[in-house]
Each structure stands twice: as C-alpha cells, then as structure tokens.
Design a protein around this motif. Structure first.
Motif, mmCIF file in Angstrom:
data_model
loop_
_atom_site.group_PDB
_atom_site.id
_atom_site.type_symbol
_atom_site.label_atom_id
_atom_site.label_comp_id
_atom_site.label_asym_id
_atom_site.label_seq_id
_atom_site.Cartn_x
_atom_site.Cartn_y
_atom_site.Cartn_z
ATOM 1 N N MET A 12 0.806 -1.083 0.085
ATOM 2 C CA MET A 12 -0.173 0.016 0.043
ATOM 3 C C MET A 12 1.029 1.195 -0.009
ATOM 4 O O MET A 12 1.890 1.278 0.528
ATOM 5 N N ILE A 13 0.335 2.429 -0.724
ATOM 6 C CA ILE A 13 1.306 3.346 -0.795
ATOM 7 C C ILE A 13 0.445 4.658 -0.325
ATOM 8 O O ILE A 13 -0.857 4.709 -0.623
ATOM 9 N N VAL A 14 0.986 5.178 0.875
ATOM 10 C CA VAL A 14 0.229 6.292 1.382
ATOM 11 C C VAL A 14 0.878 7.662 0.716
ATOM 12 O O VAL A 14 1.921 7.776 1.043
ATOM 13 N N LEU A 15 0.172 8.322 0.063
ATOM 14 C CA LEU A 15 0.460 9.778 -0.589
ATOM 15 C C LEU A 15 0.141 10.698 0.505
ATOM 16 O O LEU A 15 -1.184 10.975 0.778
ATOM 17 N N ILE A 16 1.059 11.790 0.776
ATOM 18 C CA ILE A 16 0.793 12.676 1.824
ATOM 19 C C ILE A 16 0.731 13.918 0.805
ATOM 20 O O ILE A 16 1.445 14.419 -0.061
ATOM 21 N N GLU A 17 -0.565 14.951 1.101
ATOM 22 C CA GLU A 17 -0.664 16.176 0.237
ATOM 23 C C GLU A 17 -0.284 17.230 1.251
ATOM 24 O O GLU A 17 -0.562 17.355 2.535
ATOM 25 N N SER A 18 0.525 18.035 0.609
ATOM 26 C CA SER A 18 0.966 19.172 1.299
ATOM 27 C C SER A 18 0.640 20.717 0.653
ATOM 28 O O SER A 18 0.287 20.815 -0.720
ATOM 29 N N LEU A 66 10.067 10.728 -13.160
ATOM 30 C CA LEU A 66 10.677 12.190 -12.579
ATOM 31 C C LEU A 66 9.364 13.198 -12.309
ATOM 32 O O LEU A 66 9.276 13.740 -11.463
ATOM 33 N N ARG A 67 8.257 12.875 -13.340
ATOM 34 C CA ARG A 67 7.038 13.469 -13.231
ATOM 35 C C ARG A 67 6.316 13.203 -12.036
ATOM 36 O O ARG A 67 5.963 14.297 -11.192
ATOM 37 N N ALA A 68 6.428 12.092 -11.704
ATOM 38 C CA ALA A 68 5.630 11.430 -10.251
ATOM 39 C C ALA A 68 6.594 12.219 -9.102
ATOM 40 O O ALA A 68 5.837 12.589 -8.401
ATOM 41 N N MET A 69 7.757 11.988 -9.341
ATOM 42 C CA MET A 69 8.650 12.449 -8.158
ATOM 43 C C MET A 69 8.367 14.026 -7.892
ATOM 44 O O MET A 69 8.151 14.425 -6.838
ATOM 45 N N GLN A 70 8.143 14.891 -9.014
ATOM 46 C CA GLN A 70 8.056 16.148 -8.741
ATOM 47 C C GLN A 70 6.603 16.535 -8.270
ATOM 48 O O GLN A 70 6.526 17.515 -7.810
ATOM 49 N N GLY A 71 5.781 15.818 -8.861
ATOM 50 C CA GLY A 71 4.391 15.895 -8.088
ATOM 51 C C GLY A 71 4.166 15.599 -6.938
ATOM 52 O O GLY A 71 3.575 16.557 -6.146
ATOM 53 N N LEU A 72 4.812 14.627 -6.238
ATOM 54 C CA LEU A 72 4.907 14.210 -5.011
ATOM 55 C C LEU A 72 5.650 15.004 -4.285
ATOM 56 O O LEU A 72 5.260 15.682 -3.086
ATOM 57 N N ILE A 73 6.763 15.709 -4.775
ATOM 58 C CA ILE A 73 7.637 16.818 -4.054
ATOM 59 C C ILE A 73 6.754 18.052 -3.588
ATOM 60 O O ILE A 73 6.623 18.802 -2.574
ATOM 61 N N SER A 74 5.872 18.258 -4.806
ATOM 62 C CA SER A 74 5.021 19.685 -4.688
ATOM 63 C C SER A 74 3.674 19.451 -3.822
ATOM 64 O O SER A 74 3.091 20.311 -3.824
ATOM 65 N N GLY A 75 3.393 18.129 -3.451
ATOM 66 C CA GLY A 75 2.430 17.825 -2.581
ATOM 67 C C GLY A 75 1.103 17.403 -3.305
ATOM 68 O O GLY A 75 0.202 17.234 -2.743
ATOM 69 N N GLN A 76 1.090 17.072 -4.539
ATOM 70 C CA GLN A 76 0.180 16.599 -5.189
ATOM 71 C C GLN A 76 -0.140 15.081 -5.014
ATOM 72 O O GLN A 76 0.874 14.314 -4.539
ATOM 73 N N ASN A 77 -1.211 14.533 -5.131
ATOM 74 C CA ASN A 77 -1.536 13.308 -4.761
ATOM 75 C C ASN A 77 -1.500 12.292 -6.045
ATOM 76 O O ASN A 77 -1.658 13.138 -7.299
ATOM 77 N N ALA A 78 -1.818 11.127 -5.927
ATOM 78 C CA ALA A 78 -1.744 10.422 -7.270
ATOM 79 C C ALA A 78 -2.932 10.839 -8.267
ATOM 80 O O ALA A 78 -2.722 10.782 -9.263
ATOM 81 N N ALA A 79 -4.088 11.092 -7.802
ATOM 82 C CA ALA A 79 -5.071 11.703 -8.489
ATOM 83 C C ALA A 79 -4.881 12.998 -9.229
ATOM 84 O O ALA A 79 -5.057 12.933 -10.580
ATOM 85 N N ARG A 80 -4.075 13.930 -8.780
ATOM 86 C CA ARG A 80 -3.708 15.092 -9.264
ATOM 87 C C ARG A 80 -2.505 14.966 -10.384
ATOM 88 O O ARG A 80 -2.740 15.530 -11.325
ATOM 89 N N ILE A 81 -1.588 13.948 -10.083
ATOM 90 C CA ILE A 81 -0.539 13.729 -10.925
ATOM 91 C C ILE A 81 -1.202 13.096 -12.020
ATOM 92 O O ILE A 81 -0.799 13.419 -13.294
ATOM 93 N N ALA A 82 -1.960 12.123 -11.926
ATOM 94 C CA ALA A 82 -2.634 11.487 -12.952
ATOM 95 C C ALA A 82 -3.548 12.398 -13.931
ATOM 96 O O ALA A 82 -3.389 12.313 -15.433
ATOM 97 N N ASP A 83 -4.286 13.232 -13.451
ATOM 98 C CA ASP A 83 -5.146 13.976 -14.011
ATOM 99 C C ASP A 83 -4.417 14.927 -14.699
ATOM 100 O O ASP A 83 -4.776 15.193 -16.117
#
Length: 86
Positions: free
Chosen positions: A1-7, A30-47
């Motif tokens: 399970m992956i837990v994504l933290i939104e900032s 890299l795109r996923a990493m940039q999204g996670l670092i900027s506080g996006q969750n998987a749904a936002r990165i995917a969209d």
C-alpha cells in the motif's frame, strides 16, 4: 500500500533532471517525483498527465525502488537534501 501525503506548502520547483539521470529515473518517474514533492496526490498527478491513478502508483513504486525509499516522507527528505545542495 502506498500512502501519499498532500502538502499545501509551495516551494520553488527543483531542477531534478541531473538527479533523475544519475539515478536512472524515467521521464514518467521524474514527473511523479516532482508531483509528490510539490504535494500533489496520485489523482492530481494522473489528471495532469492524462493517465490513470494506477499508472501513477506503478511509477511511484518504481521510483521508490530506484531511490531506495519506502515512503513519501523519505522522498521529501531526499528532496530537502537536494534543496540544500542547490
């Protein structure tokens, strides 16, 4: 399970291309990493990328494996170290 933290914190984007190259990251990872670092969750990165959430989750798993991290918190710690270097 992956837990994504939104900032809600907004920091200037890091130029991670050299880091990505040195660690064998794909453009998608890299795109996923940039999204996670900027506080996006998987749904936002995917969209934003026009892909499914499951695809993002797969990219995140691969990203974590390549970087030897097991959580978004560890990824954020790495990004903090990269900010200090720049």
């Amino acid at each position: 399970m992956i837990v994504l933290i939104e900032s809600q914190a907004k920091e200037p984007p890091l130029d991670l291309r050299g880091f990505a190259s040195a660690n064998g990251l794909t453009a998608a990872e890299l795109r996923a990493m940039q999204g996670l670092i900027s506080g996006q969750n998987a749904a936002r990165i995917a969209d934003a990328a026009g892909i499914s959430r499951e695809t993002v989750r797969t990219q995140v798993k691969s990203l974590y494996g390549k970087l030897g991290v097991r959580s978004q918190m560890e990824l954020l710690r790495i990004s903090g170290l990269l900010r200090m270097e720049n």
